[in-house]
Design an enzyme around this catalytic site. Structure first.
Site, mmCIF file in Angstrom:
data_model
loop_
_atom_site.group_PDB
_atom_site.id
_atom_site.type_symbol
_atom_site.label_atom_id
_atom_site.label_comp_id
_atom_site.label_asym_id
_atom_site.label_seq_id
_atom_site.Cartn_x
_atom_site.Cartn_y
_atom_site.Cartn_z
ATOM 1 N N TYR A 296 0.834 -1.204 0.000
ATOM 2 C CA TYR A 296 0.000 0.000 0.000
ATOM 3 C C TYR A 296 0.873 1.259 0.000
ATOM 4 O O TYR A 296 1.623 1.519 0.948
ATOM 5 C CB TYR A 296 -0.910 -0.021 1.217
ATOM 6 C CG TYR A 296 -2.076 0.927 1.124
ATOM 7 C CD1 TYR A 296 -3.194 0.603 0.368
ATOM 8 C CD2 TYR A 296 -2.067 2.142 1.801
ATOM 9 C CE1 TYR A 296 -4.277 1.470 0.278
ATOM 10 C CE2 TYR A 296 -3.143 3.002 1.722
ATOM 11 C CZ TYR A 296 -4.239 2.666 0.954
ATOM 12 O OH TYR A 296 -5.318 3.522 0.868
ATOM 13 N N TYR A 346 -5.650 5.680 -7.279
ATOM 14 C CA TYR A 346 -5.888 5.496 -5.850
ATOM 15 C C TYR A 346 -7.347 5.105 -5.657
ATOM 16 O O TYR A 346 -8.245 5.946 -5.619
ATOM 17 C CB TYR A 346 -5.573 6.787 -5.099
ATOM 18 C CG TYR A 346 -5.810 6.705 -3.604
ATOM 19 C CD1 TYR A 346 -5.015 5.889 -2.801
ATOM 20 C CD2 TYR A 346 -6.812 7.446 -2.991
ATOM 21 C CE1 TYR A 346 -5.210 5.804 -1.439
ATOM 22 C CE2 TYR A 346 -7.024 7.378 -1.618
ATOM 23 C CZ TYR A 346 -6.224 6.557 -0.850
ATOM 24 O OH TYR A 346 -6.421 6.473 0.502
#
Length: 397
Positions: A296, A346
């Site tokens: 991440y 994102y």
């Protein structure tokens, strides 16, 4: 431990295009991505009996079910946090399939995060229209000092980590440069054909010292969906399954918001460490067995801290690991081969999970040869989650 291992698999993936202005509602984005994922799996909407998404998603289960023509739902969970909830939606889906609560669960995330609600901008308490949440009240202790965005909160940790291990901004920049190189060859990435150099990173403006603009992920519009069912049923479907060898969530002590400043040691990612311990215990695997990392990358330095928390590097050694090219093509652990959230989009990590599935199928644009095991993380210092996905069932896990 280990009861979820090998019992469920991701059998379908779907996504919209990734943009800065989708021009349509988040419900429509969700419907498009879910329809594509079901078609990818060869499963009809009427077979779906579970929907798993984020508490932050603006699309209710009822609206999604009605839009898609799903006649009956028996499993409808919501995961906490933002990006930290990505892999958790899959963990919940796997738990439902394993225990018989549902047979086919669709996990989804749809957001107009750039055109509708910018996550990178400060917000007042109760900005969603209701009273202030406990999270917002927690943040009221630091908001007067300028910590009003994710970049501000994470910058405190970044600076402490930098000082502790003698790192520089260039060490953070190499993470972004690597991700943007992958994105440059990915036609679905927002930054397709737009790689950057370390000099570009260093020339980008400071957002919150020491984080520069190119240390931060994008704000994106788009949606991604995943279909989860049993490994037994997966054998008869259209695509090779990504077997869920492990799935976990984690919250550490004194967790407040994002990158809490109240802990004695800010140089570690305890939530990721908690998740990692469970992933290795459930799967029976270890870091050396992993072929691909989807880590991440809401902020560049968080990738370094997660590599250490998961056991791929010792504390303070991840920057040298990246500098040595270990996360690049041909390295020992290619990382974020779709371009990550800084390069592709994102979508709270969901696009990264989809990339892991493509890699295990052998259909990724930046395909890593002989990928059999992938580790995926969602979040780093917030309530965090993770997965170990494999191309085949892991013996003895």
């Amino acid at each position: 431990m280990g009861s979820l291992s090998n019992e469920a698999a991701i059998v379908g993936i779907g996504a919209t295009e990734f943009s800065k202005d989708s021009g349509r509602s988040e419900l429509r984005l969700a419907a498009e991505a879910i329809t594509a994922a079901l078609d990818d799996a060869g499963i009809a909407p009427h077979e779906v009996d579970g929907l798993s998404t984020f508490a932050m998603d603006n699309n209710s289960h009822t609206a999604v079910a009605r839009t898609l023509g799903i006649p009956r739902l028996s499993f409808m969970p919501l995961t906490p946090a933002g990006g930290g909830g990505g892999c958790a939606t899959v963990a919940l889906a796997a738990a439902a399939v394993t225990t018989g609560l549902a047979e086919v669960v669709v996990c989804y995330r749809a957001m107009n995060e750039r055109s509708q609600q910018r996550f990178g901008q400060p917000k007042r308490a109760g900005w969603g229209g209701g009273p202030a949440t406990t999270h917002e009240l927690d943040q009221s202790w630091v908001l007067p000092y300028g910590l009003a965005t994710a970049a501000g909160w994470m910058a405190l940790v970044a600076r402490r980590y930098m000082v502790e291990y003698g790192l520089t901004s260039e060490d953070f920049g190499r993470v972004t440069v690597g991700s943007r190189a992958y994105a440059a060859t990915n036609p679905q990435a927002w930054f397709h054909e737009r790689p950057i150099t370390l000099e570009d990173h260093q020339a980008s403006r400071l957002v919150t010292d020491p984080l520069r603009l190119l240390d931060c992920c994008q704000e994106s519009d788009g949606a991604v969906a995943l279909v989860v069912t049993s490994t037994e049923r997966a054998k008869d479907l259209r695509r090779p399954p990504a077997v869920i060898a492990a799935a976990a969530q984690g919250i550490g002590a004194d967790q407040v918001g994002m990158a809490t400043p109240y802990r004695a040691d800010l140089t570690i990612a305890p939530e990721t460490a908690i998740v990692g311990e469970q992933l290795w215990a459930q799967s029976g695997l270890k870091p050396a067995d992993v072929d691909l990392g989807i880590i991440y990358d809401h902020f560049s330095f968080a990738v370094l801290m997660q590599l250490e928390a998961l056991g791929f590097c010792k504390p303070g050694e991840a920057a040298a690991f990246v500098a040595a090219g270990e996360t690049d093509p041909g390295g020992s652990l290619p990382v974020n081969t779709n371009g990550g959230q800084v390069g592709e989009a994102y979508i709270h990590g969901f696009n990264g999970i989809a990339e892991a599935v493509r890699q295990l199928r052998g259909t990724a644009v930046n395909q890593v040869a002989d990928t059999r095991v992938a580790v995926v993380t969602s979040g780093s210092h917030v309530p965090t989650s993770g997965l170990v996905l494999t191309s085949t069932e892991v013996p003895g896990s």
